[in-house]
Design a protein around this motif. Structure first.
Motif, PDB file in Angstrom:
ATOM      1  N   LEU A 111       0.766  -1.225  -0.028  1.00 57.96           N
ATOM      2  CA  LEU A 111       0.040  -0.015   0.233  1.00 57.96           C
ATOM      3  C   LEU A 111       1.011   1.296   0.223  1.00 57.96           C
ATOM      4  O   LEU A 111       0.375   2.456  -0.715  1.00 57.96           O
ATOM      5  N   ALA A 112       1.922   0.967   0.796  1.00 56.03           N
ATOM      6  CA  ALA A 112       2.710   2.328   0.789  1.00 56.03           C
ATOM      7  C   ALA A 112       3.489   2.668  -0.484  1.00 56.03           C
ATOM      8  O   ALA A 112       3.766   3.719  -0.719  1.00 56.03           O
ATOM      9  N   VAL A 113       4.019   1.612  -1.084  1.00 50.76           N
ATOM     10  CA  VAL A 113       4.653   1.676  -2.367  1.00 50.76           C
ATOM     11  C   VAL A 113       3.510   2.280  -3.514  1.00 50.76           C
ATOM     12  O   VAL A 113       4.074   3.361  -4.069  1.00 50.76           O
ATOM     13  N   SER A 136       4.962   5.860   3.458  1.00 47.57           N
ATOM     14  CA  SER A 136       6.442   5.697   4.375  1.00 47.57           C
ATOM     15  C   SER A 136       6.736   4.432   4.083  1.00 47.57           C
ATOM     16  O   SER A 136       6.114   3.672   4.896  1.00 47.57           O
ATOM     17  N   ILE A 137       7.872   3.921   3.558  1.00 50.48           N
ATOM     18  CA  ILE A 137       8.112   2.487   3.488  1.00 50.48           C
ATOM     19  C   ILE A 137       8.683   1.944   4.891  1.00 50.48           C
ATOM     20  O   ILE A 137       8.263   0.951   5.246  1.00 50.48           O
ATOM     21  N   VAL A 138       9.566   2.730   5.403  1.00 52.65           N
ATOM     22  CA  VAL A 138       9.986   2.331   6.875  1.00 52.65           C
ATOM     23  C   VAL A 138       8.779   2.224   7.765  1.00 52.65           C
ATOM     24  O   VAL A 138       8.650   1.475   8.692  1.00 52.65           O
ATOM     25  N   GLY A 139       8.029   3.356   7.677  1.00 55.28           N
ATOM     26  CA  GLY A 139       6.991   3.329   8.379  1.00 55.28           C
ATOM     27  C   GLY A 139       6.116   2.008   8.486  1.00 55.28           C
ATOM     28  O   GLY A 139       5.426   1.531   9.633  1.00 55.28           O
ATOM     29  N   GLY A 153       5.643   9.715   8.795  1.00 48.63           N
ATOM     30  CA  GLY A 153       5.258  10.572   7.481  1.00 48.63           C
ATOM     31  C   GLY A 153       5.845  11.834   7.868  1.00 48.63           C
ATOM     32  O   GLY A 153       6.302  12.481   8.704  1.00 48.63           O
ATOM     33  N   LYS A 154       5.820  12.454   6.394  1.00 43.28           N
ATOM     34  CA  LYS A 154       6.211  13.778   6.352  1.00 43.28           C
ATOM     35  C   LYS A 154       5.299  14.890   6.634  1.00 43.28           C
ATOM     36  O   LYS A 154       4.261  14.940   6.176  1.00 43.28           O
TER      37      LYS A 154
END
Length: 295
Positions: free
Chosen positions: A33-35, A245-248, A292-293
């Protein structure tokens, strides 16, 4: 027997490991989903359906074609990835420049159609799928016996998640992907076909969901509706980690799986809703999510 807060340690560690297995599914699904959201800015509500397709294709491959688990572990994500690419090229790409709600409605509508189609064929009851013989035993950890297949799920999920993070964050291909979403004209000036790159990105996200489905087939009952309830939790995981966020997604998925497992030990009544409680608390403190940013 040693105890912690009145709970036997073997029971506590067992729930921790079960939570880690569930967290592996959360991480893998939320990663896809993040990708898709991070690269394409699309809220892909069809992700649960793609997860279901991976599991159902695995069951169909064994039942109709005699294909074993190891073949379907590769074949199912490829097939679902191709279907995802076709969906992106024919329908989804026309909605990139309009409000997010249109992409959400489209993917939700396609999910209802596909789930309804398979439900009319196979019904709502689950189909059993056995773990492969090579992973059918147990691992003696001293304090518990861990099914070898569940250990395999955790290890493979971590490998795939870390490999995806490395490609997107640390390679030239990942740099092109990120630049293609922010400034496609500039990337096209370097001779890169941005529309094809976007299609491949969506196909990869769909393949990740299908891979999670293949891994889930021997753990849960394979059903046309198996992705419906799970996708709500996965969306909550993505929101907590930070949209895109991939890491998140990876860390939050694993962490919430463990939290969910611990909650089943200490306060079972809220184990089904603890993810949403955490989401509410996080959004009050940090609306962009943990990783997140902030704009």
């Amino acid at each position: 027997m040693e105890e912690l807060l009145g709970i036997p340690l073997p029971a506590l560690t067992s729930q921790l490991l079960i939570g880690l297995v569930n967290g592996s599914f959360y991480a893998l699904l939320s990663l896809g989903l993040a990708v898709i959201f991070g690269m394409l800015n699309v809220i892909n509500f069809a992700h649960g359906m793609l997860y279901m397709l991976g599991a159902l294709l695995t069951w169909m491959g064994l039942s109709y074609l005699g294909l074993n688990y190891w073949i379907m572990l590769i074949a199912a994500p490829i097939v679902v990835g191709v279907l995802g690419g076709i969906f992106e090229r024919t329908m989804l790409r026309w909605l990139y420049k309009v409000d997010h709600i249109y992409g959400l409605l489209l993917t939700f509508g396609v999910t209802l159609v596909v789930e309804g189609l398979f439900r009319s064929i196979y019904g709502a009851s689950g189909q059993p799928y056995s773990a492969p013989g090579a992973l059918g035993g147990t691992l003696d950890l001293g304090f518990m016996l861990l099914p070898a297949y569940r250990a395999w799920v955790v290890v493979l999920s971590l490998v795939v998640c870390l490999a995806t993070w490395f490609v997107i964050e640390r390679t030239k291909l990942g740099a092109y992907l990120r630049a293609g979403t922010e400034n496609p004209k500039l990337v096209e000036a370097f001779g890169i076909n941005v529309p094809v790159m976007i299609t491949l990105t969506y196909a990869f996200g769909a393949a990740l969901a299908a891979l999670a489905g293949v891994l889930a087939a021997p753990v849960v009952q394979v059903s046309p509706l198996m992705g419906t309830n799970l996708i709500i939790t996965v969306f909550a995981v993505v929101v907590i980690g930070g949209m895109g966020s991939i890491v998140g997604s990876i860390l939050t998925g694993l962490g919430l799986g463990v939290v969910e497992g611990l909650t089943r030990v200490f306060y079972p009544e809220v184990s089904a809703t603890v993810v949403f409680i955490v989401m509410a608390v996080v959004l009050m403190v940090r609306p962009a999510g943990l990783f997140g940013k902030v704009n």
